[in-house]
Design a protein around this motif. Structure first.
Motif, short mmCIF file in Angstrom:
data_model
loop_
_atom_site.label_atom_id
_atom_site.label_comp_id
_atom_site.label_asym_id
_atom_site.label_seq_id
_atom_site.Cartn_x
_atom_site.Cartn_y
_atom_site.Cartn_z
N GLU A 229 0.86 -1.18 0.00
CA GLU A 229 0.00 0.00 0.00
C GLU A 229 0.90 1.23 0.00
O GLU A 229 1.81 1.35 0.83
N ALA A 230 0.64 2.13 -0.95
CA ALA A 230 1.47 3.32 -1.08
C ALA A 230 1.52 4.09 0.24
O ALA A 230 0.50 4.31 0.90
N GLY A 231 2.72 4.50 0.62
CA GLY A 231 2.89 5.25 1.85
C GLY A 231 3.16 4.40 3.07
O GLY A 231 3.48 4.93 4.13
N LYS A 232 3.03 3.09 2.91
CA LYS A 232 3.27 2.18 4.03
C LYS A 232 4.48 1.30 3.70
O LYS A 232 4.51 0.63 2.67
N MET A 233 5.48 1.33 4.58
CA MET A 233 6.72 0.61 4.32
C MET A 233 6.53 -0.90 4.48
O MET A 233 5.82 -1.36 5.38
#
Length: 426
Positions: A229-233
């Motif tokens: 998920e974009a923004g989640k490492m």
């Protein structure tokens, strides 16, 4: 009659002087020819007649003849040019080309690439060198120098090397993957490449887990991770760094390593992270990352991946190595100029077009790389000029002219003597 012999002697002098003039004229006409080697006419007297038969001494000379034309194989001046394919040899040796008569050898380094990417001389004859293999390592395999494919494929990152220091003074911190920046002691980012050449930014987070023990986590943004998920490492590798009580790297322990990038990249890519040669690997701690009581910082990092690239430019260096520079910054050696060395350069057979051919007197060519075993160095962006010395040739020209005039005078004098004899008889 001895006067008649004078005619023949004078004629032999005229003939030899004329032949000498031809050599001088050829030198002067080629004063501007790249790589040309001048020649020198050498004369010999012809069979003499002895007044005392076989006893020797008291002999008449019978004239002269052109005995040898000796090539002068000295180094010509080297001029700088702006062409990357202009090469000059400083020292002994010859370029080798494939000519219609077989192998040709030349000092003329005016070359260019033809439409097929082959390095050729001014007449289109292919230049011979030592090829490199697929990974750009030069070999001893002789062949035509050719660019080949101007596009190189992507190369997935297989190894990352880091040289850094981790601050021993910091306290143990609990890591939270949802907030890695705030819950790690130190972090640094590096760009790696997946198997299709897409650049991926990954971040290494370091957490002190105990005295002399650190946990590292390599994470990528979810926008680059399969199912992320974009923004989640997303964590892709983890391990431990263990230091001794001197701050030296004792051991690296890898616990997981699987990089699963998205958008068609191969899953399970393994990237080896190295912080230097640890003591457990046989190192002495001087060539590895450290844990000292100073701020955490990365001194340098490197990785071996690359995106697909096309040829940007070419260059020869002073070792005669042809290097391609691609638009992703990668460089690759394509080939190295081969230098032919002969035992007797003066025995080479001139073929015209600035080419020589091996002969029985020259011996066979020994091929090698520039600078090896007495071979000359190759100078890039340079051309060897003709070794003709115009001043010396003008002196030779005047000498030949005077010799010719003197021999002509000999004939005219003998003619007057013959006329006097006819007048006495008449």
């Amino acid at each position: 009659m001895s006067i008649l012999r004078s005619f023949n002697i004078g004629v032999s002098g005229l003939s030899a002087s004329g032949a000498g003039m031809n050599v001088v004229s050829d030198n002067i006409s080629n004063a501007g020819t790249n790589g040309f080697k001048a020649s020198r006419a050498e004369f010999q007297d012809v069979l003499a007649v002895s007044l005392k038969g076989i006893e020797g001494g008291d002999q008449f000379g019978a004239g002269t003849k052109l005995a040898h034309i000796k090539p002068i194989m000295t180094q010509g001046d080297v001029a700088r040019t702006e062409s990357i394919t202009d090469l000059a040899i400083q020292g002994d040796g010859f370029f080798k080309v494939k000519a219609p008569f077989g192998n040709g050898y030349s000092r003329d380094g005016s070359m260019h690439f033809n439409k097929d990417g082959e390095l050729v001389n001014s007449d289109g004859y292919k230049v011979i060198g030592f090829k490199s293999n697929e990974d750009g390592t030069l070999t001893n395999k002789e062949g035509e120098i050719k660019l080949g494919n101007t596009t190189i494929p992507a190369q997935a990152t297989e190894k990352v090397k880091l040289s850094m220091n981790l601050d021993s003074r910091v306290s143990v911190k609990q890591f939270d993957p949802n907030n890695p920046e705030e819950t790690s002691n130190f972090s640094s980012s590096i760009t790696v490449y997946d198997n299709v050449g897409t650049a991926r930014l990954v971040t290494a987070y370091y957490n002190k887990s105990a005295d002399n023990n650190w946990t590292y986590r390599i994470m990528a943004d979810g926008a680059d991770a399969q199912g992320g998920e974009a923004g989640k490492m997303v964590e892709m590798a983890q391990g431990q760094l263990v230091f001794n009580d001197k701050g030296q790297l004792q051991e690296e322990i890898e616990s997981s390593n699987s990089f699963n990038f998205n958008k068609g990249a191969q899953q399970g890519q393994k990237i080896e992270f190295s912080w230097g040669e640890s003591i457990a690997e046989g190192g002495d701690g001087t060539d590895a990352s450290t844990q000292y009581g100073s701020g955490s910082a990365v001194a340098r990092h490197t990785q071996d991946g690359a995106s697909a690239a096309t040829l940007g430019s070419l260059s020869f260096n002073d070792d005669g190595i042809l290097t391609a520079v691609y638009d992703n910054g990668e460089t690759r050696d394509i080939a190295q100029i081969a230098i032919a060395k002969f035992d007797n350069n003066e025995g080479l057979f001139k073929m015209g077009k600035n080419l020589f051919k091996e002969s029985k007197n020259s011996g066979q060519p020994a091929m090698g790389k520039p600078g090896e075993a007495g071979r000359g160095q190759v100078l890039s962006k340079s051309i060897e000029l003709s070794n003709v010395d115009i001043a010396s040739e003008f002196v030779n020209l005047m000498t030949s002219q005077r010799n010719f005039q003197a021999n002509a005078k000999t004939i005219s004098t003998a003619d007057k003597m013959m006329q006097e004899i006819f007048r006495i008889k008449g």
